[in-house]
Design a protein around this motif. Structure first.
Motif, PDB file in Angstrom:
ATOM      1  N   HIS A 178      35.352  37.794  47.646  1.00 26.42           N
ATOM      2  CA  HIS A 178      34.440  38.629  48.427  1.00 26.42           C
ATOM      3  C   HIS A 178      33.562  37.752  49.299  1.00 26.42           C
ATOM      4  CE1 HIS A 178      32.054  37.665  44.847  1.00 26.42           C
ATOM      5  NE2 HIS A 178      31.000  37.777  45.627  1.00 26.42           N
ATOM      6  N   ASN A 179      33.099  38.352  50.370  1.00 24.88           N
ATOM      7  CA  ASN A 179      32.240  37.646  51.317  1.00 24.88           C
ATOM      8  C   ASN A 179      30.827  37.561  50.777  1.00 24.88           C
ATOM      9  OD1 ASN A 179      34.228  37.266  53.277  1.00 24.88           O
ATOM     10  ND2 ASN A 179      33.922  39.329  54.062  1.00 24.88           N
ATOM     11  N   ILE A 180      30.152  36.527  51.183  1.00 24.72           N
ATOM     12  CA  ILE A 180      28.748  36.367  50.829  1.00 24.72           C
ATOM     13  C   ILE A 180      27.956  36.307  52.126  1.00 24.72           C
ATOM     14  CG2 ILE A 180      27.036  34.864  49.759  1.00 24.72           C
ATOM     15  CD1 ILE A 180      29.209  33.953  47.836  1.00 24.72           C
ATOM     16  N   GLY A 181      27.009  37.225  52.255  1.00 23.22           N
ATOM     17  CA  GLY A 181      26.142  37.224  53.422  1.00 23.22           C
ATOM     18  C   GLY A 181      24.927  36.353  53.135  1.00 23.22           C
ATOM     19  N   GLU A 182      23.931  36.489  53.941  1.00 21.12           N
ATOM     20  CA  GLU A 182      22.731  35.677  53.757  1.00 21.12           C
ATOM     21  C   GLU A 182      22.038  36.059  52.448  1.00 21.12           C
ATOM     22  OE1 GLU A 182      18.616  34.816  56.125  1.00 21.12           O
ATOM     23  OE2 GLU A 182      20.418  35.261  57.274  1.00 21.12           O
ATOM     24  N   TYR A 183      22.204  35.216  51.439  1.00 21.88           N
ATOM     25  CA  TYR A 183      21.551  35.342  50.134  1.00 21.88           C
ATOM     26  C   TYR A 183      22.020  36.524  49.291  1.00 21.88           C
ATOM     27  CZ  TYR A 183      18.507  32.140  52.607  1.00 21.88           C
ATOM     28  OH  TYR A 183      18.035  31.095  53.356  1.00 21.88           O
ATOM     29  N   LYS A 184      23.152  37.143  49.612  1.00 29.51           N
ATOM     30  CA  LYS A 184      23.621  38.248  48.767  1.00 29.51           C
ATOM     31  C   LYS A 184      25.122  38.417  48.914  1.00 29.51           C
ATOM     32  CE  LYS A 184      22.952  41.890  52.167  1.00 29.51           C
ATOM     33  NZ  LYS A 184      22.456  43.199  52.436  1.00 29.51           N
ATOM     34  N   CYS A 185      25.740  39.023  47.907  1.00 28.67           N
ATOM     35  CA  CYS A 185      27.166  39.360  47.960  1.00 28.67           C
ATOM     36  C   CYS A 185      27.341  40.600  48.811  1.00 28.67           C
ATOM     37  CB  CYS A 185      27.705  39.643  46.561  1.00 28.67           C
ATOM     38  SG  CYS A 185      27.722  38.212  45.484  1.00 28.67           S
ATOM     39  N   LEU A 186      28.350  40.597  49.642  1.00 25.13           N
ATOM     40  CA  LEU A 186      28.657  41.783  50.432  1.00 25.13           C
ATOM     41  C   LEU A 186      29.569  42.698  49.634  1.00 25.13           C
ATOM     42  CD1 LEU A 186      29.124  40.118  53.930  1.00 25.13           C
ATOM     43  CD2 LEU A 186      27.085  41.186  52.968  1.00 25.13           C
ATOM     44  N   ASN A 187      29.689  43.932  50.058  1.00 22.80           N
ATOM     45  CA  ASN A 187      30.358  44.953  49.257  1.00 22.80           C
ATOM     46  C   ASN A 187      31.860  45.067  49.526  1.00 22.80           C
ATOM     47  OD1 ASN A 187      30.208  46.832  47.230  1.00 22.80           O
ATOM     48  ND2 ASN A 187      29.779  48.527  48.606  1.00 22.80           N
ATOM     49  N   ASN A 188      32.401  44.276  50.436  1.00 25.05           N
ATOM     50  CA  ASN A 188      33.845  44.339  50.666  1.00 25.05           C
ATOM     51  C   ASN A 188      34.504  43.115  50.022  1.00 25.05           C
ATOM     52  OD1 ASN A 188      32.913  42.419  52.412  1.00 25.05           O
ATOM     53  ND2 ASN A 188      33.991  43.176  54.194  1.00 25.05           N
ATOM     54  N   GLY A 189      35.809  43.216  49.807  1.00 23.27           N
ATOM     55  CA  GLY A 189      36.504  42.091  49.205  1.00 23.27           C
ATOM     56  C   GLY A 189      37.997  42.295  49.160  1.00 23.27           C
ATOM     57  N   ILE A 190      38.673  41.290  48.662  1.00 22.87           N
ATOM     58  CA  ILE A 190      40.128  41.315  48.523  1.00 22.87           C
ATOM     59  C   ILE A 190      40.473  40.937  47.092  1.00 22.87           C
ATOM     60  CG2 ILE A 190      42.295  40.213  49.230  1.00 22.87           C
ATOM     61  CD1 ILE A 190      40.973  39.735  51.968  1.00 22.87           C
ATOM     62  N   ILE A 191      41.404  41.655  46.511  1.00 22.03           N
ATOM     63  CA  ILE A 191      41.946  41.339  45.195  1.00 22.03           C
ATOM     64  C   ILE A 191      43.379  40.875  45.397  1.00 22.03           C
ATOM     65  CG2 ILE A 191      42.538  42.218  42.893  1.00 22.03           C
ATOM     66  CD1 ILE A 191      39.544  42.302  43.439  1.00 22.03           C
ATOM     67  N   LEU A 192      43.742  39.745  44.795  1.00 24.09           N
ATOM     68  CA  LEU A 192      45.108  39.234  44.829  1.00 24.09           C
ATOM     69  C   LEU A 192      45.704  39.356  43.434  1.00 24.09           C
ATOM     70  CD1 LEU A 192      44.550  35.977  46.913  1.00 24.09           C
ATOM     71  CD2 LEU A 192      45.318  38.216  47.736  1.00 24.09           C
ATOM     72  N   LEU A 193      46.894  39.951  43.354  1.00 22.42           N
ATOM     73  CA  LEU A 193      47.595  40.123  42.083  1.00 22.42           C
ATOM     74  C   LEU A 193      48.934  39.424  42.150  1.00 22.42           C
ATOM     75  CD1 LEU A 193      47.145  43.989  41.680  1.00 22.42           C
ATOM     76  CD2 LEU A 193      45.664  42.193  40.753  1.00 22.42           C
ATOM     77  N   GLU A 194      49.225  38.572  41.177  1.00 20.06           N
ATOM     78  CA  GLU A 194      50.569  38.021  41.027  1.00 20.06           C
ATOM     79  C   GLU A 194      51.309  38.963  40.079  1.00 20.06           C
ATOM     80  OE1 GLU A 194      52.942  34.045  39.510  1.00 20.06           O
ATOM     81  OE2 GLU A 194      50.784  34.178  39.230  1.00 20.06           O
ATOM     82  N   VAL A 195      52.338  39.613  40.606  1.00 17.07           N
ATOM     83  CA  VAL A 195      53.045  40.669  39.872  1.00 17.07           C
ATOM     84  C   VAL A 195      54.382  40.130  39.376  1.00 17.07           C
ATOM     85  CG1 VAL A 195      54.012  42.980  40.068  1.00 17.07           C
ATOM     86  CG2 VAL A 195      51.905  42.423  41.266  1.00 17.07           C
ATOM     87  N   ILE A 196      54.703  40.403  38.096  1.00 16.30           N
ATOM     88  CA  ILE A 196      55.962  39.906  37.537  1.00 16.30           C
ATOM     89  C   ILE A 196      57.000  41.001  37.328  1.00 16.30           C
ATOM     90  CG2 ILE A 196      54.970  37.838  36.514  1.00 16.30           C
ATOM     91  CD1 ILE A 196      54.833  39.334  33.851  1.00 16.30           C
ATOM     92  N   ASN A 197      56.610  42.258  37.314  1.00 18.39           N
ATOM     93  CA  ASN A 197      57.539  43.392  37.164  1.00 18.39           C
ATOM     94  C   ASN A 197      56.981  44.611  37.886  1.00 18.39           C
ATOM     95  OD1 ASN A 197      59.561  42.315  35.346  1.00 18.39           O
ATOM     96  ND2 ASN A 197      57.978  42.356  33.764  1.00 18.39           N
ATOM     97  N   ASN A 198      57.871  45.535  38.222  1.00 17.00           N
ATOM     98  CA  ASN A 198      57.497  46.855  38.760  1.00 17.00           C
ATOM     99  C   ASN A 198      56.628  46.796  40.011  1.00 17.00           C
ATOM    100  OD1 ASN A 198      58.881  48.109  36.630  1.00 17.00           O
ATOM    101  ND2 ASN A 198      57.079  47.953  35.320  1.00 17.00           N
ATOM    102  N   ILE A 199      56.901  45.849  40.901  1.00 13.27           N
ATOM    103  CA  ILE A 199      56.046  45.699  42.084  1.00 13.27           C
ATOM    104  C   ILE A 199      56.068  46.952  42.960  1.00 13.27           C
ATOM    105  CG2 ILE A 199      57.774  44.557  43.542  1.00 13.27           C
ATOM    106  CD1 ILE A 199      55.322  42.788  44.521  1.00 13.27           C
ATOM    107  N   ASN A 200      57.203  47.628  43.064  1.00 17.49           N
ATOM    108  CA  ASN A 200      57.266  48.821  43.913  1.00 17.49           C
ATOM    109  C   ASN A 200      56.409  49.954  43.358  1.00 17.49           C
ATOM    110  OD1 ASN A 200      58.996  47.608  45.757  1.00 17.49           O
ATOM    111  ND2 ASN A 200      60.801  48.216  44.615  1.00 17.49           N
ATOM    112  N   GLU A 201      56.420  50.137  42.054  1.00 22.23           N
ATOM    113  CA  GLU A 201      55.595  51.179  41.429  1.00 22.23           C
ATOM    114  C   GLU A 201      54.104  50.852  41.580  1.00 22.23           C
ATOM    115  OE1 GLU A 201      55.033  53.414  37.122  1.00 22.23           O
ATOM    116  OE2 GLU A 201      56.566  51.862  37.320  1.00 22.23           O
ATOM    117  N   ILE A 202      53.760  49.596  41.385  1.00 19.26           N
ATOM    118  CA  ILE A 202      52.369  49.182  41.543  1.00 19.26           C
ATOM    119  C   ILE A 202      51.934  49.358  42.999  1.00 19.26           C
ATOM    120  CG2 ILE A 202      50.767  47.235  41.387  1.00 19.26           C
ATOM    121  CD1 ILE A 202      52.588  46.195  39.066  1.00 19.26           C
ATOM    122  N   TYR A 203      52.794  48.945  43.931  1.00 22.21           N
ATOM    123  CA  TYR A 203      52.508  49.105  45.364  1.00 22.21           C
ATOM    124  C   TYR A 203      52.263  50.579  45.695  1.00 22.21           C
ATOM    125  CZ  TYR A 203      53.144  49.130  50.403  1.00 22.21           C
ATOM    126  OH  TYR A 203      52.968  49.322  51.744  1.00 22.21           O
TER     127      TYR A 203
END
Length: 82
Positions: free
Chosen positions: A43-68
């Motif tokens: 997530h991004n950090i603005g001036e002295y605080k965490c911002l409310n947007n972000g990215i989650i990265l998942l390493e998937v080992i099975n069922n990627i289409n169902e998770i997608y």
């Protein structure tokens, strides 16, 4: 050189409002927990605080289409294969 057995598959999830979306995302990740090897949150950090947007990265080992399919009902996502 070692022969590769398959792809490393990563799903990237864009969260526009981490605070409001965290519970729903956690429910989905728990549902697919045995199929997710690695989870990283950025997530991004603005001036002295965490911002409310972000990215989650998942390493998937099975069922990627169902998770997608499940995640794409709620958020913008992308799949990366290496």
């Amino acid at each position: 050189m070692k022969k590769r057995r398959g792809f490393i598959e990563i799903i990237g999830i864009l969260l526009d409002n981490r605070i409001e979306e965290a519970v729903k995302l956690q429910e989905i990740l728990t549902e697919f927990g045995c199929n997710i090897k690695t989870r990283i949150g950025l997530h991004n950090i603005g001036e002295y605080k965490c911002l409310n947007n972000g990215i989650i990265l998942l390493e998937v080992i099975n069922n990627i289409n169902e998770i997608y399919d499940t995640l794409s009902r709620h958020w913008k996502i992308q799949i990366m294969r290496f």
